[in-house]
Design a protein around this motif. Structure first.
Motif, PDB file in Angstrom:
ATOM      1  N   SER A 188     -18.852  -2.713 -11.284  1.00  0.00           N
ATOM      2  CA  SER A 188     -19.461  -2.850  -9.971  1.00  0.00           C
ATOM      3  C   SER A 188     -20.815  -2.324  -8.777  1.00  0.00           C
ATOM      4  CB  SER A 188     -18.419  -3.533  -9.352  1.00  0.00           C
ATOM      5  OG  SER A 188     -17.475  -2.449  -8.654  1.00  0.00           O
ATOM      6  N   TRP A 189     -20.847  -1.368  -9.317  1.00  0.00           N
ATOM      7  CA  TRP A 189     -21.582  -0.824  -8.207  1.00  0.00           C
ATOM      8  C   TRP A 189     -22.744   0.188  -9.138  1.00  0.00           C
ATOM      9  CZ3 TRP A 189     -23.549  -0.429  -3.243  1.00  0.00           C
ATOM     10  CH2 TRP A 189     -23.816   0.163  -2.878  1.00  0.00           C
ATOM     11  N   CYS A 190     -21.679   1.394 -10.272  1.00  0.00           N
ATOM     12  CA  CYS A 190     -23.032   1.612 -10.407  1.00  0.00           C
ATOM     13  C   CYS A 190     -23.509   1.010 -11.660  1.00  0.00           C
ATOM     14  CB  CYS A 190     -22.224   2.992 -11.492  1.00  0.00           C
ATOM     15  SG  CYS A 190     -20.971   4.044 -10.935  1.00  0.00           S
ATOM     16  N   PHE A 245     -10.312  -0.703   7.768  1.00  0.00           N
ATOM     17  CA  PHE A 245     -10.612  -0.837   6.206  1.00  0.00           C
ATOM     18  C   PHE A 245     -11.813  -0.171   5.989  1.00  0.00           C
ATOM     19  CE2 PHE A 245      -8.603  -4.618   7.410  1.00  0.00           C
ATOM     20  CZ  PHE A 245      -7.987  -5.424   6.471  1.00  0.00           C
ATOM     21  N   LEU A 246     -11.035   0.903   4.884  1.00  0.00           N
ATOM     22  CA  LEU A 246     -11.752   2.310   4.264  1.00  0.00           C
ATOM     23  C   LEU A 246     -12.520   1.659   3.586  1.00  0.00           C
ATOM     24  CD1 LEU A 246      -8.498   4.395   4.723  1.00  0.00           C
ATOM     25  CD2 LEU A 246     -10.287   4.577   6.217  1.00  0.00           C
ATOM     26  N   PHE A 247     -11.524   1.228   2.302  1.00  0.00           N
ATOM     27  CA  PHE A 247     -12.903   0.662   0.936  1.00  0.00           C
ATOM     28  C   PHE A 247     -12.303  -0.396   0.864  1.00  0.00           C
ATOM     29  CE2 PHE A 247     -11.979   5.594   1.056  1.00  0.00           C
ATOM     30  CZ  PHE A 247     -13.379   5.639   1.475  1.00  0.00           C
ATOM     31  N   LYS A 248     -13.076  -1.110   0.138  1.00  0.00           N
ATOM     32  CA  LYS A 248     -13.314  -3.084  -1.172  1.00  0.00           C
ATOM     33  C   LYS A 248     -13.828  -2.988  -1.152  1.00  0.00           C
ATOM     34  CE  LYS A 248     -13.692  -6.484   1.919  1.00  0.00           C
ATOM     35  NZ  LYS A 248     -15.127  -6.772   1.568  1.00  0.00           N
ATOM     36  N   LYS A 249     -13.277  -3.470  -2.951  1.00  0.00           N
ATOM     37  CA  LYS A 249     -14.216  -3.344  -3.910  1.00  0.00           C
ATOM     38  C   LYS A 249     -13.932  -4.677  -4.635  1.00  0.00           C
ATOM     39  CE  LYS A 249     -17.055  -0.211  -4.318  1.00  0.00           C
ATOM     40  NZ  LYS A 249     -17.975   0.009  -3.070  1.00  0.00           N
ATOM     41  N   THR A 250     -15.577  -5.665  -4.839  1.00  0.00           N
ATOM     42  CA  THR A 250     -14.673  -6.539  -5.199  1.00  0.00           C
ATOM     43  C   THR A 250     -15.660  -7.540  -6.759  1.00  0.00           C
ATOM     44  OG1 THR A 250     -16.248  -7.758  -3.904  1.00  0.00           O
ATOM     45  CG2 THR A 250     -14.055  -7.675  -2.961  1.00  0.00           C
ATOM     46  N   LYS A 251     -15.331  -7.634  -7.406  1.00  0.00           N
ATOM     47  CA  LYS A 251     -16.103  -8.803  -8.216  1.00  0.00           C
ATOM     48  C   LYS A 251     -16.680  -9.926  -7.916  1.00  0.00           C
ATOM     49  CE  LYS A 251     -16.325 -10.170 -13.069  1.00  0.00           C
ATOM     50  NZ  LYS A 251     -15.440 -10.743 -13.831  1.00  0.00           N
ATOM     51  N   HIS A 252     -18.182  -9.197  -8.142  1.00  0.00           N
ATOM     52  CA  HIS A 252     -19.547 -10.461  -7.778  1.00  0.00           C
ATOM     53  C   HIS A 252     -19.108 -11.697  -8.441  1.00  0.00           C
ATOM     54  CE1 HIS A 252     -22.957 -11.491  -6.052  1.00  0.00           C
ATOM     55  NE2 HIS A 252     -23.516 -11.699  -7.227  1.00  0.00           N
ATOM     56  N   GLY A 253     -19.484 -12.062  -7.144  1.00  0.00           N
ATOM     57  CA  GLY A 253     -19.464 -14.222  -7.240  1.00  0.00           C
ATOM     58  C   GLY A 253     -18.135 -14.593  -7.400  1.00  0.00           C
ATOM     59  N   VAL A 254     -16.668 -13.791  -6.767  1.00  0.00           N
ATOM     60  CA  VAL A 254     -15.700 -14.190  -7.270  1.00  0.00           C
ATOM     61  C   VAL A 254     -15.158 -15.109  -5.592  1.00  0.00           C
ATOM     62  CG1 VAL A 254     -13.386 -13.867  -7.448  1.00  0.00           C
ATOM     63  CG2 VAL A 254     -14.760 -12.748  -8.906  1.00  0.00           C
TER      64      VAL A 254
END
Length: 334
Positions: A188-190, A245-254
């Protein structure tokens, strides 16, 4: 050659931050007024301890901590941790200054929050400048407003759309999720950013620092899956009257994943917190717009105090007179 690379703080009696330090830090942090910067959360310190190693010592009635900022190639003091009303702040800051002179570097204090600044203005034993960057300021929302934003027609629709279309499975985040979270960061990032963009440290390293010892650090989180695949995770801490909210990662487009993570984390982990701290936007335009649109907010600056290079003859002298330059976000005390 950078002098700070050759300063071994442990030789001066400091201890390097590790998960076993949690109880000590939390005891001193509990004595502080509400509203300290999100970076002062022990969970945040743990997460970034590779990029910004922290060394600490109990002295003069406070927990004294110095941070080696690899990105800026400097050593700076974190704000004193403890009770600012105990009458010992002057001697504690003189102690810091003496240590700084031993190190042979410029005296610097980072991450000073708004309510701490007057204490430093009254007590700091050197002439100093105050700087801040809006990109490093915390976004803070009243809990009541944040919950109302989660209950608008649009956010309710997105939340229910997400549940209907993705049938999410939610798990409490544990160390066993570490490898899948690191793979998720890669995907999702790299995949679309260079390593140079992560100037403060690799996101996968940061995830490992916090997730591997998430319970001991005081953080909590959830991992969300759909059809056996991770589509998001979120890590928070609850302290000092706020949920951070320290960290949040999500799949793009969801669609709806953010609304789902917000609601789940607030319901599960907010407890008695009356504020939501969504940390900084790092001057990233899209992130700034996103945080500004969540709901009504207040920016809480993180000030950096920088020594001008000359000592006051009287350490309790008047340093309340100031000038402010709006273009550089700099205040000069002399």
């Amino acid at each position: 050659m950078n002098i700070v690379q050759h300063i071994d703080l442990e030789k001066y009696g400091f201890h390097r931050l590790q998960v076993e330090s949690a109880g000590l830090f939390q005891r001193y942090l509990a004595q502080m007024e509400s509203g300290y910067a999100s970076t002062m959360s022990f969970a945040s310190m743990m997460a970034w301890r590779q990029a910004i190693p922290i060394y600490y010592m109990e002295a003069e009635g406070f927990l004294q901590a110095a941070a080696y900022d690899i990105y800026h190639e400097r050593i700076g003091w974190l704000p004193l941790m403890g009770d600012y009303g105990n009458g010992k702040m002057s001697s504690a800051l003189v102690w810091q200054l003496e240590k700084t002179r031993q190190f042979g570097i410029r005296y610097l204090v980072t991450d000073v929050s708004r309510q701490m600044l007057p204490y430093y203005e009254e007590t700091l034993p050197v002439a100093f400048l105050v700087e801040y960057d809006d990109g490093d300021s915390d976004y803070v929302y009243e809990m009541e407003n944040f919950k109302k934003a989660l209950d608008t027609q649009e956010t309710r629709y997105n939340y229910h759309y997400f549940i209907r279309m993705f049938a999410p499975v939610t798990e409490v985040l544990e160390p066993r999720h570490l490898e899948i979270c690191k793979e998720f960061i890669s995907q999702s990032w790299c995949c679309c950013h260079s390593c140079e963009e992560c100037g403060y440290g690799c996101q996968k390293d940061t995830a490992e620092c916090i997730i591997s010892e998430i319970e001991q650090s005081g953080a909590k989180g959830i991992a969300v899956f759909s059809k056996g695949q991770m589509i998001g995770y979120c890590i928070v801490s609850q302290e000092n009257g706020q949920i951070i909210f320290l960290f949040k990662k999500t799949k793009h487009g969801v669609r709806g994943i953010n609304e789902f993570l917000h609601r789940e984390c607030v319901e599960r982990f907010a407890g008695s917190a009356d504020k939501v701290n969504y940390t900084e936007d790092m001057n990233i335009g899209g992130l700034r717009l996103y945080k500004q649109r969540l709901c009504q907010y207040e920016l809480f600056p993180r000030y950096t105090l920088m020594e001008k290079g000359r000592l006051f003859q009287n350490i309790l002298g008047d340093i309340s007179k100031s000038t402010f330059n709006k273009n550089t976000n700099m205040v000069q005390f002399d």
